[in-house]
Design an enzyme around this catalytic site. Sequence first.
Site, mmCIF file in Angstrom:
data_model
loop_
_atom_site.group_PDB
_atom_site.id
_atom_site.type_symbol
_atom_site.label_atom_id
_atom_site.label_comp_id
_atom_site.label_asym_id
_atom_site.label_seq_id
_atom_site.Cartn_x
_atom_site.Cartn_y
_atom_site.Cartn_z
ATOM 1 N N HIS A 90 -4.840 -5.248 -8.229
ATOM 2 C CA HIS A 90 -5.657 -4.128 -7.759
ATOM 3 C C HIS A 90 -7.131 -4.528 -7.819
ATOM 4 O O HIS A 90 -7.591 -5.050 -8.844
ATOM 5 C CB HIS A 90 -5.408 -2.890 -8.627
ATOM 6 N N ASP A 130 -1.517 2.823 -10.454
ATOM 7 C CA ASP A 130 -2.441 1.806 -10.974
ATOM 8 C C ASP A 130 -2.700 1.997 -12.474
ATOM 9 O O ASP A 130 -3.773 1.650 -12.967
ATOM 10 C CB ASP A 130 -3.770 1.829 -10.188
ATOM 11 N N MET A 176 0.801 -1.223 0.000
ATOM 12 C CA MET A 176 0.000 0.000 0.000
ATOM 13 C C MET A 176 0.840 1.283 0.000
ATOM 14 O O MET A 176 0.414 2.308 0.529
ATOM 15 C CB MET A 176 -0.962 -0.021 1.194
ATOM 16 N N ARG A 177 2.006 1.253 -0.627
ATOM 17 C CA ARG A 177 2.795 2.460 -0.825
ATOM 18 C C ARG A 177 2.930 2.731 -2.314
ATOM 19 O O ARG A 177 3.070 1.782 -3.105
ATOM 20 C CB ARG A 177 4.224 2.319 -0.238
ATOM 21 N N ILE A 178 2.929 3.996 -2.668
ATOM 22 C CA ILE A 178 3.151 4.371 -4.066
ATOM 23 C C ILE A 178 4.647 4.296 -4.357
ATOM 24 O O ILE A 178 5.460 4.729 -3.539
ATOM 25 C CB ILE A 178 2.601 5.789 -4.315
HETATM 26 C C1 GAR Z 1 -5.889 -7.010 -2.232
HETATM 27 O O1 GAR Z 1 -7.260 -7.186 -2.482
HETATM 28 C C2 GAR Z 1 -5.264 -6.099 -3.261
HETATM 29 O O2 GAR Z 1 -5.884 -6.134 -4.485
HETATM 30 C C3 GAR Z 1 -5.421 -4.759 -2.619
HETATM 31 O O3 GAR Z 1 -5.211 -4.964 -1.253
HETATM 32 C C4 GAR Z 1 -5.673 -6.258 -0.912
HETATM 33 C C5 GAR Z 1 -4.623 -6.926 -0.054
HETATM 34 O O4 GAR Z 1 -5.080 -8.136 0.440
HETATM 35 N N1 GAR Z 1 -4.485 -3.832 -3.176
HETATM 36 C C6 GAR Z 1 -4.747 -2.560 -3.386
HETATM 37 O O5 GAR Z 1 -5.801 -2.038 -3.078
HETATM 38 C C7 GAR Z 1 -3.611 -1.799 -4.039
HETATM 39 N N2 GAR Z 1 -4.059 -0.509 -4.479
HETATM 40 P P1 GAR Z 1 -4.077 -9.230 0.978
HETATM 41 O O6 GAR Z 1 -3.074 -8.534 1.908
HETATM 42 O O7 GAR Z 1 -4.953 -10.170 1.736
HETATM 43 O O8 GAR Z 1 -3.410 -9.859 -0.200
#
Ligand code: GAR
Length: 201
Positions: free
Chosen positions: A108, A144, A89-91
């Site tokens: 995503h 993204d 969750m970091r850019i």
């Molecule tokens: C996932 O659904 C992924 O697509 C999303 O975070 C979740 C992490 O779940 N990513 C984003 O939103 C990136 N912008 P996880 O830690 O259980 O894999």
Amino acid sequence: MRIGVLVSGTGTNLQALLDAQAAGALAPAELVVVIANVPDAPALDRARRAGVATEVVDHRGRARAAFEDALAEALARHRAEAVVLAGFMRILTAGFVDRYPQRIVNTHPSLLPAFPGRDAPAQALAYGVKLAGVTIHFVDATVDGGPIIAQAAVAVEDGDDARALHARIQREEHRLLPIVVQRLAAGRLSCQGRHVRSRAE
Ligand code: GAR
């Protein structure tokens, strides 16, 4: 191909990759390190349980460039050749992504280019779409916005909240991400401009 996985949270996508590896379905991709920017990310325990090396590169207290340098150093220590963002969750800026051209993939939880950024399932519900979904894409210096490798649609159901919708999207993510990583490592993804060809054989 040696793969480093970057995580921030729960790590269910990482788990899908670990399970695929255990089942022999990821080769020639090999998960060599899992790196979290959050020291207590539950994803780290999943990696440890599977016997995959872990590193923590905390973003707090570091300027963005120093954080990205530290990430790249950790990946280099484990000789990672490609990077999977699995709930990271970091850019990442050009300073990082330019080191791995067409060698970073992200998952995503929306049908990009709709709803980039955070809380994509909630954005989709607020907008009132009938189809949500997942996008797995190459990472470039846009948020993204890199070339799309794979997508799967998920119907929005009456009464969905963001949590329920996200859970159904994740089932599709967990199915698609190992396939994409295996194909990346096998040289079965080719990219021309924005167009990615993904071959099963
Ligand atoms: C996932 O659904 C992924 O697509 C999303 O975070 C979740 C992490 O779940 N990513 C984003 O939103 C990136 N912008 P996880 O830690 O259980 O894999």
